[in-house]
Structures are given as structure tokens and as C-alpha cells.
Design an enzyme around this catalytic site. Structure first.
Site, PDB file in Angstrom:
ATOM      1  N   THR A  87      20.163  17.305  72.019  1.00  0.00           N
ATOM      2  CA  THR A  87      21.255  16.827  72.874  1.00  0.00           C
ATOM      3  C   THR A  87      20.960  15.423  73.401  1.00  0.00           C
ATOM      4  O   THR A  87      21.846  14.571  73.450  1.00  0.00           O
ATOM      5  CB  THR A  87      21.503  17.804  74.034  1.00  0.00           C
ATOM      6  OG1 THR A  87      21.721  19.108  73.504  1.00  0.00           O
ATOM      7  CG2 THR A  87      22.706  17.392  74.851  1.00  0.00           C
ATOM      8  N   CYS A  88      19.731  15.165  73.759  1.00  0.00           N
ATOM      9  CA  CYS A  88      19.365  13.833  74.264  1.00  0.00           C
ATOM     10  C   CYS A  88      19.536  12.793  73.164  1.00  0.00           C
ATOM     11  O   CYS A  88      20.090  11.712  73.397  1.00  0.00           O
ATOM     12  CB  CYS A  88      17.927  13.828  74.774  1.00  0.00           C
ATOM     13  SG  CYS A  88      17.639  14.993  76.128  1.00  0.00           S
ATOM     14  N   ALA A  89      19.083  13.117  71.965  1.00  0.00           N
ATOM     15  CA  ALA A  89      19.221  12.201  70.837  1.00  0.00           C
ATOM     16  C   ALA A  89      20.693  11.932  70.541  1.00  0.00           C
ATOM     17  O   ALA A  89      21.092  10.790  70.284  1.00  0.00           O
ATOM     18  CB  ALA A  89      18.521  12.785  69.611  1.00  0.00           C
TER      19      ALA A  89
END
Length: 165
Positions: A59-61
Site C-alpha cells: 500500500t505504501c509503494a
């Protein structure tokens, strides 16, 4: 203290995000070349602060990729991707992905950015990392929009963040 979830399990942050209409607090964060960046380095630019626990999660990527795409279409706007990851990890990820429209900044040394903005996770398995949050500010450093994503595994509302600009 805000309550969010990780996999549906409650966790808490160190406080509340800055209020809309307030001024961004100054910060000292580490750039990919290990030099220090402060709020003054971005004076006169609109800012999207994309804050997350770790670049090494899906999700961060995804949030970095999506804001990188959006940033290339916005005038006088910088996207600052902020986490407690080491600058080496941030640089490796963006280099491998070919992402050039975001600025990676690390809060690894003291975590003061997370503490000062009320988004440090204080309990659970991610304690010490930053919650997934978005802060948007105008060219004068006035906060226009904030979002603390209620479930860490979920993506932020990209459209709402970009729409205020």
C-alpha cells in the site's frame, strides 16, 4: 490521540493531525543524499505530504507511485514522501520504479516529524512508525487538507487530496 486500525485491530497514534487552516510545523528530515531538509527548503511550493509506515509494503509503494503520477501534472507542487525508512531504502525503491516526481524524506533519526504532527503509532506491532496520513498545504505552509487513513492497509483518498490544490 487518534484511534486507527491495522488488520481491524485497534492501534493509536501520538496525537491528532494538524488542523486545516493551521501552519505546517517546521521539520528536519533526511534526504536520499543524507543531507537535511526543512520546511524552508520548499518555501513557495504547494505541498502534498504522503506519510506512511514503510516503503517496503504494498500500500505504501502504491501511494508513492500514484502521487508520483499526479505530481507530474500539478504546477508549483511538490510531493514529499515521508516515512521512518532509511534513506537508502527510499532511494532504492524510487530508482527501481523510475519515480522522479516525488521527494523522499526520512524521519529515521528521531521520529520527531511523526511526534510533532501527531501521527506516530504508539502501540501494536508498528509502534514507532508513522500512520498512513496525507497533509496538503498551500505555498504559504497553510494546511488545506488532512487525512489519517482509518485502516493502515487501505490507500488514502488521492482524489480529495489533489482536489484541494
Amino acid at each position: 490521540m487518534a484511534s486507527i486500525t491495522l488488520g481491524g485491530n485497534p492501534i493509536h497514534t501520538s496525537g491528532e493531525l494538524p488542523k486545516v487552516g493551521s501552519k505546517l510545523a517546521d521539520f528536519k528530515l533526511v534526504k536520499n543524499d543524507l543531507s537535511t531538509a526543512s520546511l524552508a527548503d520548499f518555501a513557495g511550493s504547494r505541498l502534498v505530504l504522503n506519510i506512511f509506515p514503510s516503503i517496503d509494503t504494498g500500500t505504501c509503494a502504491t501511494s508513492v507511485r500514484k502521487f508520483n503520477e499526479s505530481a507530474s501534472k500539478l504546477e508549483n507542487t511538490k510531493v514529499l514522501c515521508i516515512s521512518r525508512d532509511l534513506p537508502f531504502a527510499q532511494k532504492r525503491f524510487c530508482g527501481a520504479e523510475g519515480l522522479e516526481n516525488v521527494v523522499n524524506l526520512s524521519d529515521f533519526q528521531e521520529g520527531s516529524f511523526g511526534k510533532n504532527n501527531g501521527l506516530e503509532i504508539v502501540d501494536g506491532v508498528l509502534a514507532g512508525l508513522h500512520s498512513r496520513s496525507i497533509i496538503v498545504a498551500d505555498e504559504n505552509g497553510t494546511v488545506l487538507y488532512t487525512e489519517q487513513v482509518p485502516e493502515i492497509a487501505n490507500e488514502p483518498n488521492y482524489e480529495a487530496a489533489i482536489a484541494v490544490l
